[in-house]
Every structure is written in structure tokens, then in C-alpha cells.
Design a protein around this motif. Sequence first.
Motif, short mmCIF file in Angstrom:
data_model
loop_
_atom_site.label_atom_id
_atom_site.label_comp_id
_atom_site.label_asym_id
_atom_site.label_seq_id
_atom_site.Cartn_x
_atom_site.Cartn_y
_atom_site.Cartn_z
N HIS A 25 41.87 68.80 65.79
CA HIS A 25 43.38 67.85 65.64
C HIS A 25 43.78 68.37 64.32
N SER A 26 42.71 68.51 63.26
CA SER A 26 43.05 68.91 62.11
C SER A 26 43.76 69.97 61.74
N HIS A 27 43.71 70.96 62.73
CA HIS A 27 44.61 72.00 62.62
C HIS A 27 46.18 72.12 62.48
N PRO A 28 46.96 72.70 61.85
CA PRO A 28 48.39 72.38 61.57
C PRO A 28 48.97 72.57 63.06
N ARG A 29 48.62 73.36 63.72
CA ARG A 29 49.24 73.76 65.19
C ARG A 29 48.43 72.91 66.31
N ILE A 30 47.48 72.23 66.36
CA ILE A 30 46.83 71.77 67.71
C ILE A 30 46.67 70.33 67.52
N ALA A 31 47.03 69.67 68.60
CA ALA A 31 46.84 68.05 68.63
C ALA A 31 45.77 68.08 69.83
N VAL A 32 44.82 67.32 69.40
CA VAL A 32 43.60 66.74 70.67
C VAL A 32 43.65 65.38 70.54
N PRO A 33 44.27 64.56 71.54
CA PRO A 33 44.20 63.12 71.85
C PRO A 33 42.72 62.62 71.81
N PRO A 34 42.58 61.11 71.59
CA PRO A 34 41.56 60.61 72.26
C PRO A 34 41.29 60.58 73.81
N GLU A 35 40.17 60.46 74.27
CA GLU A 35 39.99 60.82 75.80
C GLU A 35 40.70 59.71 76.48
N THR A 36 41.45 60.40 77.41
CA THR A 36 42.31 59.93 78.52
C THR A 36 41.71 60.04 79.86
N ARG A 37 42.07 59.33 80.80
CA ARG A 37 41.46 59.33 82.22
C ARG A 37 42.65 59.64 83.46
N PHE A 38 43.30 60.44 83.19
CA PHE A 38 44.39 60.77 84.31
C PHE A 38 44.23 62.17 84.89
N VAL A 39 43.70 62.99 84.26
CA VAL A 39 43.61 64.33 84.58
C VAL A 39 42.79 64.54 86.04
N VAL A 40 41.70 64.27 85.90
CA VAL A 40 40.74 64.60 86.97
C VAL A 40 41.14 63.33 88.21
N PRO A 41 41.27 62.14 87.85
CA PRO A 41 41.57 61.19 88.72
C PRO A 41 43.09 61.45 89.67
N LYS A 72 44.12 55.28 80.68
CA LYS A 72 44.01 55.06 79.23
C LYS A 72 45.28 55.80 78.54
N PHE A 73 46.41 55.93 79.09
CA PHE A 73 47.54 56.30 78.57
C PHE A 73 47.97 55.88 77.13
N LYS A 74 47.58 54.48 77.22
CA LYS A 74 47.82 53.76 75.66
C LYS A 74 47.36 54.59 74.76
N GLU A 75 46.20 55.16 74.86
CA GLU A 75 45.55 56.05 73.92
C GLU A 75 46.59 57.10 73.04
N LEU A 76 47.53 57.50 73.74
CA LEU A 76 48.48 58.60 73.44
C LEU A 76 49.49 57.85 72.55
N ARG A 77 49.69 56.62 72.51
CA ARG A 77 50.73 56.05 71.76
C ARG A 77 52.10 56.63 71.86
N PHE A 102 50.56 65.62 77.62
CA PHE A 102 49.90 66.23 76.22
C PHE A 102 51.00 66.73 75.40
N ARG A 103 51.67 67.62 75.76
CA ARG A 103 52.62 68.18 74.86
C ARG A 103 53.59 67.26 74.00
N SER A 104 53.76 66.26 74.90
CA SER A 104 54.54 65.18 74.14
C SER A 104 53.60 64.34 72.91
N TYR A 105 52.29 64.35 73.20
CA TYR A 105 51.40 63.93 72.22
C TYR A 105 51.44 64.87 70.93
N ALA A 106 51.30 66.13 71.19
CA ALA A 106 51.41 67.27 70.17
C ALA A 106 52.61 66.99 69.39
N GLU A 107 53.81 66.75 70.06
CA GLU A 107 54.99 67.00 69.46
C GLU A 107 55.29 65.80 68.55
#
Length: 336
Positions: A25-41, A72-77, A102-107
Amino acid sequence: MQSDRPIFVIGCPRSGTTMLQLMLHSHPRIAVPPETRFVVPGYYRRFVFGDLREQANRRRLARWIVSDKDTKFKELRLDGEKLIEDIVAGPPTLGSAMGIAFRSYAEQYSKSRWGDKRPSYFHHVDLLLRLFPDAQFVHLIRDGRDCVASLKEMPWYTKDVFHAVTNWAEAIDYGRRHARNLPADSYYELRYEDLTAYPETELSKLCDFLGEDYDPAMSEPYHVARMAIPQHKVWHSNTHGDVTTARSGSWKARLEPWEVSVCETVLAERLTANGYELSGAPKASKAHIDACASVASKRRWARRRKEFRDRINRFREPSPVAAKLTTRQLGELAKV
């Protein structure tokens, strides 16, 4: 051309995956959010949403992502209503809907590439590849004895030591399978101990795999910990300081002698294969060995039943699942 492939961080829980998340997440091109739980479910619930080629069904899926308390969508803010409209307007596939979130989070951070971190994803690489066919996986491996010691101290971990031992064994075994079956540009392994001892060197090699330039900020992830780690996750407090090797080998003071014996008896071959020396602890009792075997057997059969049901369900999916968002995915569509 710069890559926009999704990045998934996997590994046994308490392997240091949150630290690696912050480094990426510290990389200037990459964003990795806190854990969410909507992908597998969301994948397993795909029949509930119906054919996503219908706009109303995409809206139903988007509303679930945004509103269900377990996602846990709220973690994305993020602005939930805007995301719903973006998903409705996006490609009509399950992977696309999730990728747009996830793309919206990166943006938010003016970044063009996203990742996701959830340790248990090591069980679900096949599923994730269905959703994101061009994904890259980074598997962080840590001494199994340290993982067991850390797991048993977590307030959210309600299982016993035998489950913790089995969890690490599964992560290693799945990693071996992924290393055999996935292309070299899709799967990468690194050790927690090497990452904490030589962060610049290890992160430079990781960036080569990802197709990115190394940035020195990655070696000081504490700068982003405050905004990228939810405050209630107090067990991640170590991520707010410098990268350190202090926790490597701490199992020697944190495990009981009998627990060391269980780890080294059950995990011996896996530990040595990954460069971890055994302490010479006496062999574990038969009762303890049998307890690990029982846990492993029950977990294995539960997964097999779930995987079998999913293979059957794939023949009657209501709509395509693969995302249609990245340069590589869109290029494949253009060839059709």
C-alpha cells in the motif's frame, strides 16, 4: 506498459500478511485495503443475485456489497451509493463488480492498481482466478512455530493448538500446489524472516515479479498504518513501528514444551523444506499427533464437499464470473 493486474496477498494467519499489505500500500501505484469479506462469500452467493447481464441484478449485488454488515465494506470508506451506480454501469460479471469496488478504493489514493489481502485466500486461489484470471498471488511464509504461537494469543482465535498447526500445514501444502500449477508470473513466495531482515532486497525482488519499480517508502510501512489499519484491530499494533526481526523465533518463549513437540513432529518436513531449523524437541505424544490428524481429516473432507458442490454449480451459473477490467482481460476479449 505498466501492469494493472490484481494482487492477492495470501498465507497462514499471523504470517505477517498485514505488514506486507502495508508495504504494498506504500507503493505509489498500488492500493491494498484492510480486509474485506465480500469476495469469497459473494462468489458462493452468486445464484442469489441472478443473471448479472440484467441491470437490476447488478444493483442487487452492489447493494449487498455496500449494505451487508458481514462484507466489511465500511473498511473501504467509499461512497456506497456512487459505488452501486458504478457497478450497475460496469461490465456484467461478478468479478467486474468486485473489481470495481477495489478499483474505487485505489482511486481514492490516486493509484492505478489494486490488491487485496486475506490470509485464508490460500484456500481459494482457484476461485479467485475464476473471478480475476490475470491475478498475481504473493504468498508470505513464516516459521510455523511462530504462527502457532501468535495464533493462540489472538482474541479472535477460538480454536486450539492442533487447529493452528493444521492451518500452517495447509498453507504450506497449498503453496506447493500453487507453485507447481501456476505460471511463474502469477505466483511468488517469500519468507517473513527474510522480508524483515532485508526489506529493501526482498521488496525489490517482489516488485520485479509484480512488474513495478521498487519505492523506498515500501520499507517504512508504518507511515500508512494509521490510515490503512482499522483502530479496533489492536493485534496489529506492531505495524505502527519500524520493520523489525524481533518477533522471529519468539516461539521459543511463547510455546509450551509440549506445543513445540507437536509443531516439530507434525510439521518437521515442511519446516526444514522452508529453511527452518528444528530445535530437537522430543517427539509429540500419540494422542497429540492423532488430534492433529483428526483435525486435518475433518477440514480436508469439509473442503472437498464444498469444492465438489461448486464444480457442479459451475455448470449452471446464471452469468459469466470473470472480471473484464484490466488491460490483459480486455485484450483477451478483443481477440475473440
